[in-house]
Design an enzyme around this catalytic site. Structure first.
Site, short mmCIF file in Angstrom:
data_model
loop_
_atom_site.label_atom_id
_atom_site.label_comp_id
_atom_site.label_asym_id
_atom_site.label_seq_id
_atom_site.Cartn_x
_atom_site.Cartn_y
_atom_site.Cartn_z
N CYS A 103 0.71 -1.14 0.10
CA CYS A 103 -0.13 0.12 0.00
C CYS A 103 0.73 1.38 -0.11
O CYS A 103 1.46 1.52 -1.12
CB CYS A 103 -1.06 -0.04 1.08
N HIS A 128 -3.55 -5.12 0.47
CA HIS A 128 -3.06 -5.54 1.80
C HIS A 128 -3.37 -7.23 2.00
O HIS A 128 -4.19 -7.52 2.57
CB HIS A 128 -3.84 -4.86 2.99
N GLU A 134 -1.77 -8.61 3.98
CA GLU A 134 -1.69 -9.03 5.18
C GLU A 134 -2.94 -8.79 6.45
O GLU A 134 -3.18 -9.39 7.13
CB GLU A 134 -0.50 -8.46 6.16
#
Length: 269
Positions: free
Chosen positions: A105, A198, A200
Site C-alpha cells: 500500500c 493488503h 496481510e
C-alpha cells in the site's frame, strides 16, 4: 537439548503506521500481523523499525538482512515529512544493494516515488473493500512467480487507499491491475515488489479501519455500508497473496526447505 542455528534468515519490517488500539488489543500490534502473514516458524528473525517515528535500521547493518517489508500508512507517500524523505533515501540504498524490498500500500507507493516513479491522489476516489486484481500473464517472467504453481489470472485482495501509483519507475514492470487502479503490482528485477492491496489484512482489521475512517469523516456512511455488505459474502485470497509475498522474499516452499536442510548440514558438520 536442541541446537539453535546461527544461520537464521533476517528480515526487517519498516512500520510506516502506528498501531491502532484494535490491532494492539487483538493482535499485539501490526508487527505480529505482518510476521503471521509473511514469516516462518523456524530459521527466521524479524526486526521492527518504526520509521513513522524516525526509527531506522543502522545503515552499516543493512547487509545483514535478507529482505525488507514496508507497511501501509495513513500518510501520503508523496509527502515531504522528514521520515518519509529519510525512508526514500533508505529505499534507494537498498535498491542499489539489490536487497529484496516488498512494499505494501503506502510501501508500494513510496517505493515507486523513491525509485523515480510518480504517485498521487486517485481521480476516482477511495478504494476500500475487496478488489479483484488481474495478474498479467505475458510479462517477462519473474523468478519468484515462476516458483509458484497455477497462479490464477485474478485474485481478490483487501484494499484501503485513496492514493495510487501514477507512473512506475524506469525499468519497472507492471504485473497486475484492476478496474479501479492501473498499477496494482510492479516489480523491478527480482528484488523490488510493490503491492497496492493488503495481503496481510483480515476482514476484521478492515472493518475496524472503516469505523475509524467514519469517525474521522474521511468516508461517507453509504460507502462504508456498501463495503461491509460485500465483505459479508466474499473472502480475499489471502493464502495465495501470502504465498506470492513469501516466494518473493525467500523463494518457493521447496527452496525454503532446501535452505533449512543446508542450515542443518552446516550445524552438524
Amino acid at each position: 537439548m536442541g541446537i539453535v542455528s546461527e544461520h537464521k534468515r533476517r528480515y526487517a519490517l519498516l512500520l510506516a503506521a502506528r498501531d491502532s488500539e484494535y490491532v494492539k488489543k487483538v493482535y499485539g500490534g501490526y508487527f505480529n500481523v505482518f510476521v503471521a502473514a509473511f514469516g516462518e516458524e523456524v530459521e527466521e528473525r524479524w526486526d521492527s523499525y518504526r520509521v513513522v517515528d524516525g526509527e531506522f535500521p543502522d545503515m552499516n547493518e543493512l547487509q545483514d538482512y535478507d529482505g525488507f517489508v514496508v507497511s501501509g500508512s495513513p500518510y501520503d507517500a508523496y509527502g515531504d515529512d522528514n521520515w518519509i524523505l529519510e525512508l526514500c533515501v533508505l529505499l534507494q540504498t537498498l535498491d542499489s544493494m539489490q536487497k529484496k524490498v516488498l512494499g505494501i500500500c503506502f510501501g508500494h507507493q513510496v517505493l515507486c516515488r523513491a525509485l523515480g516513479g510518480r504517485v498521487g491522489k486517485s481521480q476516482s476516489g477511495w478504494d476500500i473493500g475487496l478488489r479483484k486484481v488481474e495478474i498479467i500473464q505475458n510479462f517477462s517472467p519473474c523468478s519468484f512467480l515462476e516458483s509458484l504453481t497455477e497462479i490464477p489470472p485474478a485474485l481478490s485482495i483487501i484494499e484501503c487507499h485513496q492514493d495510487e501509483v501514477l507512473e512506475v519507475p524506469m525499468g519497472a514492470e507492471v504485473i497486475a491491475f484492476s478496474d479501479k487502479t492501473g498499477v496494482e503490482m510492479f516489480t523491478i528485477g527480482d528484488h523490488i515488489l510493490g503491492i497496492q492491496g493488503h495481503p496481510e489484512y483480515s476482514k476484521d482489521i478492515l472493518n475496524n479501519l472503516i469505523d475509524r475512517l467514519l469517525n474521522q469523516d474521511a468516508i461517507e456512511i453509504g460507502l462504508a455500508e456498501d463495503v461491509r455488505s460485500k465483505l459479508e459474502i466474499a473472502e480475499p485470497d489471502r493464502k495465495r497473496w501470502q504465498e506470492i509475498c513469501k516466494a518473493f522474499l525467500k523463494g518457493s516452499e521447496n527452496q525454503r526447505q532446501k535452505y533449512v536442510l543446508n542450515t542443518e548440514e552446516v550445524m552438524f558438520s
